[in-house]
Motif scaffolding. Structure first.
Motif: not given
Length: 869
Positions: A754-756, A760-762, A829-833
């Motif tokens: 989230q912070y480092q 965007v990485y869900e 692509l999976f974790v970001s979109v």
């Protein structure tokens, strides 16, 4: 014009009913109500019946009294040597100051003649008259020794006495605060009055300029106009500075905003009072006699009521201006002690006091001490307490009035309705009115082909009006007339043999004295569309008497069918949101497949229908949802509803969840979330083509900065001997692709993403495995294509997508990111979109603004309404 092309003359509005010069109201006891737009019998003031044995109040009952800006009352006690006090909210009076209290020994600066009193003299004080100035000084008149007592209500402490010269006559009786922070003193015994400025210096009027008034340089925005007196002050008080009055026995003085005063005079042996108007010693106009007050007629003595006043109070009109002059409401307390009369007062208005405010102001046990205006209203005393003068519903009206229509004017004293053709047969009369039980509107008419012949034509009585069950005859017209069912609506009559080009009407309005008919509009239809002439053979018209009866008989059916035909003819009004009757709004909305919210008012429903295309185009969008919620919650809906959301301030906002990943939650109302991607995350110049190595190194640097030593890391993560890492450069210490099992390790991993991480990485876990499997299935279609893209061979190759869990998710992603290649690109692509879109798509939060003074139930109601929408 109706469906049969029958025209009508319309009487609507004040000019039509009373004439342009309002001559009808001057000659008949009728009045126009601007709020409802109706004409009614003249309202009269109710006269409280006198009780046998009641004594009239007189000057001996008067006590000076006043109220400060905080609502506290002050008045002179019964022995005229004590000041009593009643605090706001209190029920019992308290001692404020008495003649035996100690007086100060100092003399203030400023040239005023203030001096101390010795205790021997202090015991002889006789108080007459009291007032509280705008500067918060309490002034008390002294009859013995003559002068004033001045109390500073802000600073407190003992009073100062204002000495009056021995050779200057003064006997204070009533005091009134002036608008310029000064003071007026009425001397009843010497028939004169004095003026003091804000520093309590005696005014010396200029005789040459006393007839006029000068406006203050600075004026209040929302208050009455202020004036300054054209006079100076003098250091030495002389008898020539007193302003004599013609009143024989003045009992009250009241200040006006322009520096002038009103003085109430009760001449000896007179049954009524006189009101004098003075401006700095010069009388303005003639005194006004209160001998013919128009009140409810009495059964025993129907003559106008002679008002003998006890005191005056004036409340200025905030809307008065310099051009219109001083205006307001003048209150006169009756010496009977039962009620107060109010008058619409304007300086130099010859109609005063005939413009009596038709309201009943009863007084409960009025003791006659004082009547004065303060911040809360006009107050009067009863026993040892004070009450606010309040109007009570006690309507009284004239019992009869006669109206001529059309109303005469200066250019046409005998007008008439014109039927446009000789021998015109006048058809019907409709009146939008409220006629209560006991009241009556009698219609008379006269008609002639020559206008000059009308005066010689006898008046003919028409049948009584009856109330229509189906509303007005005009299609889809709804009169804006309030009233109970069975009394208010459209009243109708059919003219009986009214024939001639010109027509005049005479209306007699009758009431019971406690009620009145109210007329809003009148319509006279002409010429008659005759079923007899249009549809029946000529033989039915051979006998004039029977033909006339048959014509009027068939007119009943004609009226019924004409209304229906008119509604069919004007059906287009049902499709216009602005003209459709309120009862058809739901029906019109059903044409669009729309249902109205229960909280919508009639204007909101009309606005929605008028802008339905705009609402439907935005349906399901952020703008659409916002517009529908605002439509329900906003107090005033207008075209600004369709402005872009970016242009709205302090209005409804809709925050989509996926947008929250671009800024910290504090931006959207969550004060606990002060950081987030896009605001505190350092940028990272990385692409999947570089492989997972840079991300792994960034993860190690993050852990090194947090734990300092590798032992602290192993201890925090619960890694025992043989499981822990040897150093922060250990090759096994890599960034996991999915959430680790340990709580501490999972927390560090989530914080890093989230912070480092810098993009965007869900965070994904075991519950996201089906989503990942579905993603690969849709992306590659069959396992062979996946194996070729990922380079999976032998035992690592997938025979079906069901093996994604065992051979990819658990074996590879649970430990680290894919090293490089297509597998890494697909995972990013999976974790970001894919994962964020699936997790946050179609999820949003609505922020509804509230006012600072909204209580919790109001806020909950707005929230529930927004949720329902």
């Amino acid at each position: 014009m109706d469906a049969n092309q029958t025209r009508f003359h319309l009487v609507f509005g004040q000019d039509d009913w009373l004439g342009p010069a309002r001559a009808v109201a001057a000659s008949q006891p009728v009045e126009w109500d601007t709020a409802s737009g109706t004409l009614a019998l003249l309202r009269k003031t109710f006269l409280f019946p006198a009780i046998p044995g009641d004594r009239l109040l007189g000057p001996a009952d008067r006590r000076g009294a006043g109220q400060d800006r905080y609502g506290n009352y002050y008045w002179i006690g019964p022995n005229e040597d004590e000041i009593l006090f009643l605090g706001i909210g209190a029920t019992a009076p308290e001692h404020f100051w008495s003649a035996k209290d100690e007086l100060p020994t100092g003399v203030p600066s400023g040239g005023a003649q203030f001096n101390p009193l010795t205790p021997a003299v202090a015991g002889k004080l006789q108080m007459r008259g009291l007032a509280v100035t705008s500067d918060h000084y309490l002034a008390v008149g002294l009859a013995d020794p003559k002068g004033l007592l001045i109390f500073d209500l802000y600073a407190g402490g003992s009073p100062l006495e204002y000495h009056w010269p021995d050779d200057v006559p003064l006997a204070p009786f009533d005091l009134a605060p002036a608008p310029d922070n000064g003071l007026w003193i009425l001397d009843r015994d010497n028939r004169q009055y004095w003026g003091l400025d804000s520093l309590f210096r005696v005014l010396a009027p200029h005789p040459a300029s006393s007839a006029g008034s000068v406006r203050e340089a600075f004026q209040p925005v929302d208050g009455p106009v202020g004036y300054q007196a054209p006079c100076t002050t003098a250091a030495v008080v002389t008898a020539q500075m007193a302003m004599p009055v013609a009143a024989l026995a003045p009992v009250s003085i009241e200040a006006l905003p322009d520096g002038s005063v009103l003085i109430l005079d009760n001449p000896p042996l007179s049954a009524y009072s006189l009101v004098y108007h003075y401006r700095l010693g010069l009388q303005v106009g003639n005194p006004v006699a209160l001998d013919k007050i128009d009140v409810e007629p009495q059964a025993i003595d129907p003559k106008p009521y002679p008002l003998l006043g006890q005191d005056l109070a004036f409340v200025p009109d905030p809307q008065s201006s310099a051009s219109s002059g001083v205006s307001g409401v003048l209150y006169v307390a009756d010496s009977s002690g039962n009620q107060t009369f109010a008058f619409d007062f304007a300086a130099n208005d010859p109609a005063f006091p005939h413009q009596l405010v038709p309201q009943f102001f009863p007084m409960r046990r009025f003791g006659g001490k004082a009547l004065f205006s303060g911040g809360a209203g006009v107050s009067y005393d009863f026993e040892d307490r004070w009450a606010i003068l309040t109007a009570q519903p006690k309507p009284r009206f004239e019992t009869q009035a006669l109206l001529m229509l059309p109303a005469p004017s200066a250019t046409d004293p005998a007008p008439a309705f014109d039927g446009k053709q000789p021998g015109c047969v006048w058809h019907r009369l409709f009146v939008d009115a409220c006629i209560p039980p006991g009241a009556q509107v009698v219609i008379e008419r006269r008609a002639a082909d020559e206008k000059t012949s009308l005066s010689a034509t006898l008046w003919q009585l028409e049948p009584p009006l009856y109330l229509r069950d189906d509303g007005p005859e005009i299609p889809y017209y709804v009169p804006q007339l309030g009233g109970p069912a069975g009394q208010a609506g459209t009243w109708e009559l059919l003219f009986q043999n009214a024939q001639g080009r010109y027509l005049q009407l005479r209306l007699t309005l009758r009431g019971t004295g406690r009620n009145t008919p109210r007329l809003q509009s009148l319509r006279v239809y002409y010429p008659r569309f005759s079923y007899l002439n249009q549809y029946l053979p000529a033989v039915y018209r051979d006998d004039p008497t029977s033909a006339s009866f048959l014509d009027r008989y068939l007119a009943n059916s004609e009226g019924f069918f004409t209304v229906i035909e008119g509604r069919i003819q004007q059906a287009q009004e049902l499709f216009d949101p602005q003209t459709v009757p309120a009862q058809y709004l739901e029906w019109l909305g059903s044409w669009l497949g729309a249902s109205f919210d229960l909280a919508w008012t009639e204007p909101v429903k009309r606005f929605f229908l008028a802008h339905a295309p705009q609402f439907f185009r935005a349906r399901g969008t952020v703008e659409g949802v916002t517009q529908m919620i605002r439509l329900t919650l906003d107090s005033c809906t207008d075209e600004s509803l369709f402005e872009p959301s970016s242009a709205q301030r302090f209005s409804v906002r809709l925050v989509e969840q996926y947008l929250k990943r671009q800024a910290p939650g504090v931006v959207f109302g969550d004060p606990t979330d002060v950081a987030g991607p896009g605001s505190t995350t350092p940028e990272l110049d990385w692409t999947p083509a570089q492989g997972a190595g840079p991300l792994d190194q960034r993860y190690r640097d993050f852990l090194r900065a947090k734990y300092l030593t590798i032992d602290q890391l192993n201890q925090a993560w619960g890694l025992g001997p043989g499981q822990g890492y040897a150093s922060f450069n250990d090759a096994r210490l890599r960034l996991p692709a999915i959430q680790p099992a340990g709580n501490a390790q999972a927390a560090d991993w989530t914080y890093f993403l989230q912070y480092q991480l810098g993009f965007v990485y869900e965070p994904v876990g075991a519950s996201d495995l089906p989503l990942y499997q579905d993603f690969l299935t849709r992306r590659y279609g069959d396992p062979k294509s996946l194996n070729n893209a990922y380079g999976l061979t032998g035992l690592s190759a997938l025979a079906s997508f069901d093996e994604v869990a065992a051979k990819l998710w658990n074996a590879q992603l649970g430990m680290s990111l894919p090293a490089s290649g297509v597998m890494l690109q697909d995972w990013i692509l999976f974790v970001s979109v894919v994962a964020p879109a699936t997790r946050y798509a179609h999820r949003f939060t609505v922020l509804v603004p509230v006012q600072l003074d909204d209580d919790l139930p109001t806020q909950e109601s707005r929230k529930a309404t927004a949720s329902r929408i």
